[in-house]
Scaffold this active site. Structure first.
Site, PDB file in Angstrom:
ATOM      1  N   ASP A   1      -5.849  -7.619   2.008  1.00  0.00           N
ATOM      2  CA  ASP A   1      -5.785  -9.082   1.888  1.00  0.00           C
ATOM      3  C   ASP A   1      -6.783  -9.568   0.842  1.00  0.00           C
ATOM      4  OD1 ASP A   1      -3.923  -9.035   3.933  1.00  0.00           O
ATOM      5  OD2 ASP A   1      -5.441  -9.324   5.492  1.00  0.00           O
ATOM      6  N   THR A  36     -10.647  -3.263   7.484  1.00  0.00           N
ATOM      7  CA  THR A  36      -9.611  -4.215   7.891  1.00  0.00           C
ATOM      8  C   THR A  36      -9.623  -5.418   6.944  1.00  0.00           C
ATOM      9  OG1 THR A  36     -10.398  -3.668  10.110  1.00  0.00           O
ATOM     10  CG2 THR A  36      -8.572  -5.220   9.951  1.00  0.00           C
ATOM     11  N   THR A  75      -1.281  -0.206  -3.865  1.00  0.00           N
ATOM     12  CA  THR A  75      -2.713  -0.087  -3.582  1.00  0.00           C
ATOM     13  C   THR A  75      -2.969   1.241  -2.867  1.00  0.00           C
ATOM     14  OG1 THR A  75      -2.442  -1.399  -1.561  1.00  0.00           O
ATOM     15  CG2 THR A  75      -3.080  -2.593  -3.538  1.00  0.00           C
ATOM     16  N   LEU A  76      -4.002   1.949  -3.341  1.00  0.00           N
ATOM     17  CA  LEU A  76      -4.276   3.312  -2.851  1.00  0.00           C
ATOM     18  C   LEU A  76      -5.677   3.407  -2.255  1.00  0.00           C
ATOM     19  CD1 LEU A  76      -2.865   5.121  -6.037  1.00  0.00           C
ATOM     20  CD2 LEU A  76      -1.663   4.814  -3.859  1.00  0.00           C
ATOM     21  N   ASP A 100     -16.035  -1.718   7.340  1.00  0.00           N
ATOM     22  CA  ASP A 100     -14.788  -2.090   8.017  1.00  0.00           C
ATOM     23  C   ASP A 100     -13.726  -2.331   6.937  1.00  0.00           C
ATOM     24  OD1 ASP A 100     -12.739  -3.226   9.468  1.00  0.00           O
ATOM     25  OD2 ASP A 100     -13.952  -4.799  10.397  1.00  0.00           O
ATOM     26  N   ASN A 147       0.874  -1.173   0.000  1.00  0.00           N
ATOM     27  CA  ASN A 147       0.000   0.000   0.000  1.00  0.00           C
ATOM     28  C   ASN A 147       0.917   1.231   0.000  1.00  0.00           C
ATOM     29  OD1 ASN A 147       0.832   0.461   2.640  1.00  0.00           O
ATOM     30  ND2 ASN A 147      -1.014  -0.388   3.558  1.00  0.00           N
TER      31      ASN A 147
HETATM   32  O1  RIB Z   1      -4.560  -7.310   7.063  1.00  0.00           O
HETATM   33  C1  RIB Z   1      -5.392  -7.470   8.175  1.00  0.00           C
HETATM   34  C2  RIB Z   1      -4.800  -8.458   9.127  1.00  0.00           C
HETATM   35  O2  RIB Z   1      -3.598  -7.935   9.638  1.00  0.00           O
HETATM   36  C3  RIB Z   1      -5.665  -8.740  10.331  1.00  0.00           C
HETATM   37  O3  RIB Z   1      -6.486  -9.867  10.114  1.00  0.00           O
HETATM   38  C4  RIB Z   1      -4.668  -8.934  11.454  1.00  0.00           C
HETATM   39  O4  RIB Z   1      -4.641 -10.245  11.883  1.00  0.00           O
HETATM   40  C5  RIB Z   1      -3.310  -8.515  10.888  1.00  0.00           C
HETATM   41  O5  RIB Z   1      -2.521  -9.583  10.680  1.00  0.00           O
END
Ligand code: RIB
Length: 315
Positions: free
Chosen positions: A256, A252, A223-224, A250, A187
């Site tokens: 990934d 988070t 990634t932006l 969210d 990122n």
């Molecule tokens: O990219 C998000 C992840 O980063 C979370 O699930 C956390 O576990 C960290 O590893």
């Protein structure tokens, strides 16, 4: 090399997450909640994103022998992911992460303890060799022990796999590693740490990406967030815009989701640009739900989303 087989090595950790009206300032205590406990870890999240997106995944990670390990094992059974290369350490605990998510923006802050997945041994890495003979693509991150990352990248490269590295959590590495990386997916913060170029606009992204190319990478994808992905090779340099979603819940694990989706698309034989668009769709869908691994979309959801935008011909 065959099919859509994708080999991934990476972390599993249990995510302990809490939402609050704002991220706390240094020294501040604020109210939030409720606490959610679920599967996470960058490697495992990317594996689940890829599996749900339709890849034939082989995943190597390492757990302890504790209650958190049970979270991983149950997740892999539920998702239909083989545990052949899910190793367990007798002395180290399963990793964990403390995650704070801001209501409204969905932005987050994370502290991770990788635990047992920093103890992956050379023999465990070598156990991936037969799997790699059947695969075309390999994906990893920087959340496990780096000696294992170097070993697995050397092996994947020698065996002719396309290697994708998501350099997160970011850390300084010997530049020789870039000779082992075909595609890097930092990122903007990670790109800045690795190249020294602060990314404020497309010209900065191109300058940072060019440094990765000069070190031996073939494609840099910076990634932006919602803006999309800056795509840069020695021939081509452009922003591939992201998708806008109605409600961000969210963020988070969005990176990934992108990585798992992108690697799946590459393993399926999509062009690099199509694969970025596919990865962007997986990332966009993931931010509409809470959590990391649980928020990864299915292939049906991804195809429906792409059909709506008519950007990739999907079945
Ligand atoms: O990219 C998000 C992840 O980063 C979370 O699930 C956390 O576990 C960290 O590893």
């Amino acid at each position: 090399m065959g099919g859509n087989k994708l080999v991934i090595m990476g972390s599993f950790v249990v995510d302990l997450a809490m939402k609050s009206p704002a991220l706390p300032r240094r020294g501040e205590t604020i109210f939030g909640g409720p606490l959610t406990v679920g599967p996470g870890g960058k490697g495992s999240n990317q594996c689940i994103a890829a599996k749900r997106a339709g890849a034939d995944v082989c995943f190597l990670t390492k757990l302890g022998r504790d209650q958190f390990a049970e979270v991983a094992l149950k997740t892999y059974i539920d998702e239909g992911i083989s545990c052949t290369h899910v190793y367990q350490d007798e002395t180290h605990e399963t990793g964990s992460a403390l995650i704070m998510v801001e209501n409204g923006t969905g932005e987050n802050a994370i502290v991770v303890s990788s635990g047992a997945c920093t103890c992956i041994t050379p023999d465990e890495v070598a156990s991936l060799k037969p799997e790699m003979t059947e695969a075309g693509v390999f994906l990893t991150q920087f959340e496990t022990n780096m000696d294992a990352v170097w070993q697995v990248l050397r092996m994947a490269k020698e065996m002719g796999l396309k290697t994708i590295v998501n350099p997160a959590p970011v850390q300084q590495v010997d530049h020789a590693i870039y000779q082992l990386i075909d595609i890097i997916t930092p990122n903007e913060t990670e790109a800045e740490v690795l190249t020294g170029v602060a990314i404020r606009n497309e010209a900065d992204a191109a300058a940072a990406a060019e440094i990765f190319i000069s070190r031996g990478v073939q494609l840099a994808l910076i990634t932006l967030g919602e803006k999309g992905v800056f795509f840069h090779t020695s021939q081509d340099s452009k922003l591939i815009p992201g998708f806008t979603v109605e409600m961000v819940v969210d963020t988070t694990g969005a990176g990934d989701a992108f990585n798992g989706g992108f690697a799946t698309a590459i393993a399926e034989g999509m062009t690099l640009e199509e694969a970025v668009i596919f990865g962007n769709a997986v990332g966009a869908l993931s931010v509409t739900k809470n959590g990391t691994a649980p928020a990864m979309p299915t292939r049906e959801e991804i195809d429906r989303f792409l059909r709506r935008y008519r950007v990739i011909p999907v079945s």
